[in-house]
Design an enzyme around this catalytic site. Structure first.
Site, PDB file in Angstrom:
ATOM      1  N   ASN A   1       0.872  -1.179   0.000  1.00  0.00           N
ATOM      2  CA  ASN A   1       0.000   0.000   0.000  1.00  0.00           C
ATOM      3  C   ASN A   1       0.910   1.231   0.000  1.00  0.00           C
ATOM      4  OD1 ASN A   1      -1.820   2.032   0.468  1.00  0.00           O
ATOM      5  ND2 ASN A   1      -2.728   1.113   2.297  1.00  0.00           N
TER       6      ASN A   1
ATOM      7  N   ARG B   1      -2.479  -2.045  -3.525  1.00  0.00           N
ATOM      8  CA  ARG B   1      -3.685  -1.247  -3.358  1.00  0.00           C
ATOM      9  C   ARG B   1      -3.589  -0.042  -4.291  1.00  0.00           C
ATOM     10  NH1 ARG B   1      -5.135   3.180   1.142  1.00  0.00           N
ATOM     11  NH2 ARG B   1      -7.269   3.493   0.504  1.00  0.00           N
TER      12      ARG B   1
ATOM     13  N   HIS C   1     -12.739   2.851  -0.027  1.00  0.00           N
ATOM     14  CA  HIS C   1     -12.773   1.784   0.990  1.00  0.00           C
ATOM     15  C   HIS C   1     -13.465   0.534   0.441  1.00  0.00           C
ATOM     16  CE1 HIS C   1     -12.809   5.123   4.280  1.00  0.00           C
ATOM     17  NE2 HIS C   1     -11.575   4.662   4.157  1.00  0.00           N
TER      18      HIS C   1
ATOM     19  N   ARG D   1     -11.206  15.494   7.153  1.00  0.00           N
ATOM     20  CA  ARG D   1     -11.961  15.849   5.937  1.00  0.00           C
ATOM     21  C   ARG D   1     -13.362  16.312   6.313  1.00  0.00           C
ATOM     22  NH1 ARG D   1     -10.733  10.294   3.522  1.00  0.00           N
ATOM     23  NH2 ARG D   1      -8.528  10.444   2.990  1.00  0.00           N
TER      24      ARG D   1
ATOM     25  N   GLU E   1      -8.504  -5.557   4.786  1.00  0.00           N
ATOM     26  CA  GLU E   1      -8.313  -5.226   3.373  1.00  0.00           C
ATOM     27  C   GLU E   1      -7.148  -5.996   2.772  1.00  0.00           C
ATOM     28  OE1 GLU E   1      -8.620  -1.169   5.032  1.00  0.00           O
ATOM     29  OE2 GLU E   1      -9.185  -0.592   3.005  1.00  0.00           O
TER      30      GLU E   1
END
Ligand code: ADP
Length: 396
Positions: A7, A91, A180, A239, A383
């Site tokens: 990742n 990823r 996600h 965010r 994940e």
């Protein structure tokens, strides 16, 4: 089989070497400060190894080299040669509309990922650096790209289209993509396994530093709260979540800021960090602040819980009911108080939390009362396992 999961961010790179069948993790770690100086943190759980090393990493290539060196290190490593690594799974954040699944990396796949850079300018360039570094250093090892957006490609147009002039969709692909996706897909699969059936109306709350919800029916995504980028939906650590676009114009005009500067404010200084008056983006700090009477911290928690609750209600309406509610990721798995705040008032939907069962962190367990119409689960996400399984499948 041993799959290396990568990742890659702009200045960091996380890795896990794992067995895609059992999910056993042989080693995992993190390269930080790529392009600045370079630090590697490496763990091999079965050998009780944890090492931190300062290693120069001018680019992602040196970071990948450092990862392979430590994986093959006679003392701290877990393999004896690169050939023991069967494939690498990467990823990739934005797959645009081109990828509804994972993809064995070849030149055409790379071209398509590059074509998505305008849609994912903050993430895709770093993901590509990770892929290119691996191709250079392990040219014979198959590489697979796993996209955050892919799982959401089953959304119907009424969920993914924005009510902006048609040409921006047709010409530029401006629409909701969602993120996600690998986590939401893992949860959808887990729910099917745990509940013993697929035809369920599920709302998954992936609540971490970044947060998104997904409305799932029959294992497939029907709607999700993030959009063209991960900026929208519920408020997050830093965010803003959903906001009237006029706010951008106001800040830009009144504070003489460029659109990029306003975007940085909305991405990095907003969310619960902004609401708490700059106290923290970490929910543990906010809970501690609120417990000491800091009203801004309390407001940040209240606002977050309120917006997540509203999305659950909206998605129950979109799905025409609700069978299963899931909490996952950092806050979802560990935030006992936050889960309680979110579920309070959802009794009308059939959500009845068992306050005692809810007092858990990080385990996979039902937290609803025995007579709750909706089954509420905490399911730790994984994940990396999804990426490893896709990679093993495509590299066969
Ligand atoms: P990311 O989006 O970076 O992957 P994570 O899913 O790891 O984030 O979630 C990180 C967040 O989880 C932290 O910001 C923290 O607020 C939250 N968190 C971790 N432990 C707890 C806890 N015990 N109680 C409440 N929140 C927690």
């Amino acid at each position: 089989m041993k799959i290396l999961v990568i990742n890659a961010g702009s200045s960091s790179l996380k890795y896990q070497l794992m067995d895609p069948q059992s999910g056993d993790v042989f080693a995992k770690g993190l390269c930080e400060r790529i392009g600045i100086d370079g630090r590697l943190t490496h763990k091999a759980p079965a050998k009780d190894v944890k090492v931190v090393r300062e290693i120069p990493m001018p680019t992602h290539a040196e970071a990948i080299t450092a990862v392979l060196d430590i994986l093959m290190d006679p003392v701290n490593g877990v393999v004896s040669s690169v050939d023991e690594i069967d494939a690498v799974g990467h990823r990739v954040v934005h797959g645009g509309s081109k990828f509804a699944g994972s993809c064995l990396i070849d030149e055409a796949c790379l071209e398509a990922v590059r074509a998505c850079i305008p849609l994912g300018p903050l993430h895709n360039p770093a993901n590509l650096l990770g892929i290119e570094a691996c191709q250079k250093i392990m040219p014979k090892t198959p590489q697979v790209a796993v996209f955050d957006t892919a799982y959401h490609m089953t959304m119907p147009p009424k969920a993914y289209r924005y009510a902006i002039p048609d040409e921006y969709y047709e010409n530029d692909g401006l629409r909701r993509y969602g993120f996600h996706g690998t986590s939401h897909r893992y949860i959808a699969k887990r729910v099917e396994a745990l509940m013993g059936r697929k035809d369920l109306k599920v709302v998954n709350c992936h609540l971490g530093n970044g947060s998104s919800l997904a409305a799932i029916y029959n294992g497939e995504c029907q709607d999700t709260s993030m959009g063209l980028s991960p900026l929208c939906g519920v408020p997050m650590g830093t965010r803003v979540g959903d906001v009237d676009a006029t706010v951008l114009q106001f800040i830009a005009k009144n504070y003489n800021k460029s659109i990029d500067e306003v975007m940085t404010i909305l991405n990095k200084k907003s969310g619960v960090l902004g609401l708490s008056g700059g106290v923290s983006s970490d929910f543990r700090d906010l809970e501690a602040g609120a417990a000491e009477g800091n009203e801004k911290c309390q407001l940040a928690l209240d606002k977050f819980a309120y917006e997540v609750k509203k999305f659950i209600g909206a998605y129950a309406a979109a799905l025409g009911g609700l069978d299963v509610l899931v909490f996952t990721a950092g806050v979802g798995e560990n935030g006992v108080l936050m889960r309680q705040m979110i579920c309070e008032g959802l009794e009308f939907l059939g959500v009845k939390l068992d306050v005692e069962k809810n007092k858990l962190r990080g385990d996979e367990r039902i937290i609803s009362a025995a007579d709750s119409k909706v089954t509420v689960w905490v399911i730790p996400t994984n994940e990396e396992l999804m990426i490893a399984q896709d990679t093993a499948e495509l590299a066969k």
